[in-house]
Design a protein around this motif. Structure first.
Motif, PDB file in Angstrom:
ATOM      1  N   TYR A   3     -12.939  10.566  11.905  1.00 51.31           N
ATOM      2  CA  TYR A   3     -12.771   9.345  12.692  1.00 51.31           C
ATOM      3  C   TYR A   3     -11.298   9.138  12.994  1.00 51.31           C
ATOM      4  O   TYR A   3     -10.428   9.551  12.221  1.00 51.31           O
ATOM      5  N   VAL A   4     -11.020   8.489  14.115  1.00 51.44           N
ATOM      6  CA  VAL A   4      -9.656   8.075  14.435  1.00 51.44           C
ATOM      7  C   VAL A   4      -9.616   6.558  14.291  1.00 51.44           C
ATOM      8  O   VAL A   4     -10.237   5.833  15.074  1.00 51.44           O
ATOM      9  N   VAL A   5      -8.906   6.089  13.276  1.00 48.03           N
ATOM     10  CA  VAL A   5      -8.834   4.656  12.998  1.00 48.03           C
ATOM     11  C   VAL A   5      -7.569   4.090  13.633  1.00 48.03           C
ATOM     12  O   VAL A   5      -6.461   4.585  13.397  1.00 48.03           O
ATOM     13  N   SER A   6      -7.736   3.062  14.450  1.00 50.23           N
ATOM     14  CA  SER A   6      -6.602   2.398  15.096  1.00 50.23           C
ATOM     15  C   SER A   6      -6.199   1.180  14.264  1.00 50.23           C
ATOM     16  O   SER A   6      -7.047   0.368  13.899  1.00 50.23           O
ATOM     17  N   VAL A   7      -4.907   1.077  13.983  1.00 42.94           N
ATOM     18  CA  VAL A   7      -4.397  -0.020  13.157  1.00 42.94           C
ATOM     19  C   VAL A   7      -3.266  -0.728  13.890  1.00 42.94           C
ATOM     20  O   VAL A   7      -2.382  -0.068  14.451  1.00 42.94           O
ATOM     21  N   GLU A   8      -3.319  -2.036  13.899  1.00 37.87           N
ATOM     22  CA  GLU A   8      -2.224  -2.850  14.434  1.00 37.87           C
ATOM     23  C   GLU A   8      -1.635  -3.683  13.308  1.00 37.87           C
ATOM     24  O   GLU A   8      -2.369  -4.388  12.613  1.00 37.87           O
ATOM     25  N   THR A   9      -0.344  -3.577  13.118  1.00 38.97           N
ATOM     26  CA  THR A   9       0.341  -4.408  12.130  1.00 38.97           C
ATOM     27  C   THR A   9       1.467  -5.156  12.828  1.00 38.97           C
ATOM     28  O   THR A   9       2.043  -4.651  13.805  1.00 38.97           O
ATOM     29  N   HIS A  10       1.767  -6.346  12.332  1.00 45.17           N
ATOM     30  CA  HIS A  10       2.794  -7.174  12.972  1.00 45.17           C
ATOM     31  C   HIS A  10       3.745  -7.763  11.947  1.00 45.17           C
ATOM     32  O   HIS A  10       3.372  -7.973  10.786  1.00 45.17           O
ATOM     33  N   ILE A  11       4.951  -8.028  12.405  1.00 39.53           N
ATOM     34  CA  ILE A  11       5.919  -8.717  11.554  1.00 39.53           C
ATOM     35  C   ILE A  11       5.458 -10.157  11.372  1.00 39.53           C
ATOM     36  O   ILE A  11       4.621 -10.649  12.142  1.00 39.53           O
ATOM     37  N   PRO A  12       5.969 -10.866  10.352  1.00 41.73           N
ATOM     38  CA  PRO A  12       5.530 -12.249  10.122  1.00 41.73           C
ATOM     39  C   PRO A  12       5.799 -13.142  11.337  1.00 41.73           C
ATOM     40  O   PRO A  12       6.775 -12.958  12.066  1.00 41.73           O
ATOM     41  N   GLU A  13       4.914 -14.078  11.568  1.00 39.85           N
ATOM     42  CA  GLU A  13       5.086 -15.016  12.676  1.00 39.85           C
ATOM     43  C   GLU A  13       6.391 -15.778  12.516  1.00 39.85           C
ATOM     44  O   GLU A  13       6.696 -16.296  11.443  1.00 39.85           O
ATOM     45  N   GLY A  14       7.180 -15.851  13.562  1.00 40.59           N
ATOM     46  CA  GLY A  14       8.446 -16.564  13.526  1.00 40.59           C
ATOM     47  C   GLY A  14       9.626 -15.718  13.088  1.00 40.59           C
ATOM     48  O   GLY A  14      10.779 -16.147  13.186  1.00 40.59           O
ATOM     49  N   SER A  82      -7.287  -0.404   3.342  1.00 42.30           N
ATOM     50  CA  SER A  82      -6.800  -0.494   1.971  1.00 42.30           C
ATOM     51  C   SER A  82      -5.472   0.239   1.797  1.00 42.30           C
ATOM     52  O   SER A  82      -4.531  -0.281   1.195  1.00 42.30           O
ATOM     53  N   VAL A  83      -5.403   1.445   2.347  1.00 42.05           N
ATOM     54  CA  VAL A  83      -4.187   2.245   2.209  1.00 42.05           C
ATOM     55  C   VAL A  83      -3.005   1.590   2.913  1.00 42.05           C
ATOM     56  O   VAL A  83      -1.903   1.483   2.366  1.00 42.05           O
ATOM     57  N   VAL A  84      -3.230   1.142   4.143  1.00 44.94           N
ATOM     58  CA  VAL A  84      -2.141   0.526   4.903  1.00 44.94           C
ATOM     59  C   VAL A  84      -1.698  -0.774   4.240  1.00 44.94           C
ATOM     60  O   VAL A  84      -0.492  -1.045   4.118  1.00 44.94           O
ATOM     61  N   GLY A  85      -2.658  -1.588   3.798  1.00 42.88           N
ATOM     62  CA  GLY A  85      -2.308  -2.841   3.124  1.00 42.88           C
ATOM     63  C   GLY A  85      -1.484  -2.610   1.879  1.00 42.88           C
ATOM     64  O   GLY A  85      -0.480  -3.301   1.628  1.00 42.88           O
ATOM     65  N   GLU A  86      -1.881  -1.627   1.077  1.00 38.28           N
ATOM     66  CA  GLU A  86      -1.138  -1.326  -0.153  1.00 38.28           C
ATOM     67  C   GLU A  86       0.254  -0.791   0.163  1.00 38.28           C
ATOM     68  O   GLU A  86       1.237  -1.130  -0.508  1.00 38.28           O
ATOM     69  N   LEU A  87       0.346   0.020   1.211  1.00 36.02           N
ATOM     70  CA  LEU A  87       1.640   0.563   1.607  1.00 36.02           C
ATOM     71  C   LEU A  87       2.595  -0.543   2.043  1.00 36.02           C
ATOM     72  O   LEU A  87       3.780  -0.545   1.679  1.00 36.02           O
ATOM     73  N   LEU A  88       2.090  -1.512   2.793  1.00 34.85           N
ATOM     74  CA  LEU A  88       2.927  -2.628   3.226  1.00 34.85           C
ATOM     75  C   LEU A  88       3.391  -3.464   2.029  1.00 34.85           C
ATOM     76  O   LEU A  88       4.553  -3.871   1.945  1.00 34.85           O
ATOM     77  N   GLU A  89       2.479  -3.721   1.107  1.00 37.22           N
ATOM     78  CA  GLU A  89       2.814  -4.543  -0.060  1.00 37.22           C
ATOM     79  C   GLU A  89       3.896  -3.901  -0.921  1.00 37.22           C
ATOM     80  O   GLU A  89       4.735  -4.598  -1.504  1.00 37.22           O
ATOM     81  N   LEU A  94       8.488  -4.271   4.591  1.00 36.26           N
ATOM     82  CA  LEU A  94       7.234  -4.531   5.305  1.00 36.26           C
ATOM     83  C   LEU A  94       6.269  -5.415   4.532  1.00 36.26           C
ATOM     84  O   LEU A  94       5.146  -5.626   4.973  1.00 36.26           O
ATOM     85  N   ALA A  95       6.700  -5.953   3.395  1.00 40.80           N
ATOM     86  CA  ALA A  95       5.788  -6.664   2.484  1.00 40.80           C
ATOM     87  C   ALA A  95       5.078  -7.842   3.142  1.00 40.80           C
ATOM     88  O   ALA A  95       3.942  -8.167   2.780  1.00 40.80           O
ATOM     89  N   GLU A  96       5.705  -8.509   4.102  1.00 41.50           N
ATOM     90  CA  GLU A  96       5.106  -9.693   4.715  1.00 41.50           C
ATOM     91  C   GLU A  96       4.404  -9.376   6.038  1.00 41.50           C
ATOM     92  O   GLU A  96       3.925 -10.283   6.714  1.00 41.50           O
ATOM     93  N   TRP A  97       4.349  -8.114   6.394  1.00 44.20           N
ATOM     94  CA  TRP A  97       3.640  -7.744   7.613  1.00 44.20           C
ATOM     95  C   TRP A  97       2.139  -7.979   7.434  1.00 44.20           C
ATOM     96  O   TRP A  97       1.623  -7.982   6.318  1.00 44.20           O
ATOM     97  N   THR A  98       1.464  -8.166   8.537  1.00 43.70           N
ATOM     98  CA  THR A  98       0.013  -8.382   8.502  1.00 43.70           C
ATOM     99  C   THR A  98      -0.710  -7.236   9.203  1.00 43.70           C
ATOM    100  O   THR A  98      -0.183  -6.636  10.144  1.00 43.70           O
ATOM    101  N   VAL A  99      -1.916  -6.938   8.721  1.00 42.88           N
ATOM    102  CA  VAL A  99      -2.789  -5.967   9.386  1.00 42.88           C
ATOM    103  C   VAL A  99      -3.783  -6.766  10.217  1.00 42.88           C
ATOM    104  O   VAL A  99      -4.671  -7.416   9.687  1.00 42.88           O
ATOM    105  N   ASP A 100      -3.617  -6.749  11.518  1.00 44.08           N
ATOM    106  CA  ASP A 100      -4.426  -7.586  12.396  1.00 44.08           C
ATOM    107  C   ASP A 100      -5.613  -6.869  13.015  1.00 44.08           C
ATOM    108  O   ASP A 100      -6.521  -7.503  13.551  1.00 44.08           O
ATOM    109  N   ARG A 101      -5.600  -5.555  12.967  1.00 47.27           N
ATOM    110  CA  ARG A 101      -6.754  -4.810  13.477  1.00 47.27           C
ATOM    111  C   ARG A 101      -6.814  -3.472  12.769  1.00 47.27           C
ATOM    112  O   ARG A 101      -5.794  -2.813  12.556  1.00 47.27           O
ATOM    113  N   CYS A 102      -8.014  -3.063  12.402  1.00 45.16           N
ATOM    114  CA  CYS A 102      -8.218  -1.759  11.765  1.00 45.16           C
ATOM    115  C   CYS A 102      -9.643  -1.329  12.076  1.00 45.16           C
ATOM    116  O   CYS A 102     -10.590  -1.771  11.420  1.00 45.16           O
ATOM    117  N   GLU A 103      -9.826  -0.509  13.098  1.00 43.17           N
ATOM    118  CA  GLU A 103     -11.176  -0.122  13.487  1.00 43.17           C
ATOM    119  C   GLU A 103     -11.198   1.229  14.171  1.00 43.17           C
ATOM    120  O   GLU A 103     -10.196   1.693  14.713  1.00 43.17           O
TER     121      GLU A 103
END
Length: 312
Positions: A3-14, A82-89, A94-103
């Motif tokens: 599968y090819v999983v597309s992930v969008e992550t963003h910096i914290p709002e503001g 799970s992998v991307v979230g743990e990597l950001l944390e 990148l600790a405060e980045w959010t994962v907004d899409r993963c599909e």
């Protein structure tokens, strides 16, 4: 199944947008972190293997394409999230980045086959269209369509897709290359960045150039030349892009045995950006063309080959 999983992550709002140095750091963190992951264990003994990643970072976040082998689509998505979230944390930057899409984005037939492998109370709807609706509902605050995205976001996404085209065509995966090109073409409809100073330099022209290159990679010289034709008549501001076009044209002419036309295309490329014609891949092309001219009917080609230090 892969599968090819597309992930969008963003910096914290503001938060302020990342500068070039911060973007380079984010790329290094994401690529090295994902490269270090080989496999993920899930419930009931299920396993997922990450075997390739494509990363594009823009001022407001990052876009990822992750290739993963997994027994079911939903597990592939969950494993990557799970992998991307743990990597950001784990990363201070990148600790405060959010994962907004993963599909996973699949053609309907492949989606149906994949969904059939999932079961249990959390299994998605059987109908791919219903599943897509569910994903849209889960992204309640929605990321919106391409027409609602900033040019910088679209440029980063576009470059990510074009890297996918290159990777797929180099690996001989015609279907994946077509999918990446189709999506890149769609993104390009909302981008007007055909300027040499544009951020990331993603544009419809760049997409078309990758289409020419992919056609050559698959041995479709006729398709490559047909696609290159309109570009040859188009004004392309960046000299490197013009050179790339004519190099690809030379490659297509060479595949069809039209060595004289290929030589002329290479000289045009040299006039656009001489340094690009001296790259190893181009020198190999010139040497191959010269070697195939056994009767030496094109002395200028052999002279050019010696000039480049690539004699046949």
């Amino acid at each position: 199944m892969t599968y090819v999983v597309s992930v969008e992550t963003h910096i914290p709002e503001g938060a302020p947008e990342m500068d070039p140095l911060q973007r380079a750091g984010a790329v290094a963190i994401l690529e090295s972190g994902l490269d270090s992951v080989e496999g993920i264990e899930g419930p009931d003994g299920m396993e997922a293997d990450l075997h390739e990643t494509i990363v594009a970072v823009y001022p407001g976040g990052a876009l990822l394409r992750i290739f993963v082998d997994a027994p079911a689509l939903e597990f592939a998505e969950e494993a990557v999230r799970s992998v991307v979230g743990e990597l950001l944390e784990r990363s201070e930057l990148l600790a405060e980045w959010t994962v907004d899409r993963c599909e996973v984005q699949l053609h309907p037939d492949l989606a149906q086959e994949s969904l059939a492998a999932a079961d249990g109370p959390d299994a998605p709807p059987d109908d791919p269209a219903s599943r897509k609706a569910r994903h849209a509902a889960q992204a309640a605050a929605g990321t919106g369509g391409y027409d609602q995205r900033s040019p910088r976001y679209l440029a980063a996404l576009g470059l990510l897709l074009l890297r996918g085209v290159t990777a797929a065509s180099s690996g001989g995966d015609r279907s994946a290359a077509k999918d990446f090109l189709t999506e890149a073409t769609d993104v390009a409809r909302y981008v007007a960045l055909d300027r040499p100073d544009a951020w990331a330099n993603f544009s419809p022209t760049n997409v078309a150039l990758h289409a020419v290159s992919a056609a050559n990679a698959f041995g479709d010289a006729g398709v490559a030349l047909e696609t290159a034709g309109p570009l040859m008549r188009r004004h392309i501001p960046a000299p490197e892009r013009r050179a790339a076009l004519w190099v690809e044209a030379a490659r297509a002419y060479s595949q069809r045995g039209r060595l004289a036309d290929g030589y002329q295309a290479l000289r045009i490329a040299e006039n656009c950006a001489a340094q690009d014609v001296r790259r190893p891949a181009v020198r190999e092309l010139v040497a191959d063309m010269a070697a195939r001219d056994r009767r030496r009917t094109l002395p200028e080609l052999h002279h050019f080959s010696r000039q480049l230090g690539a004699p046949a």
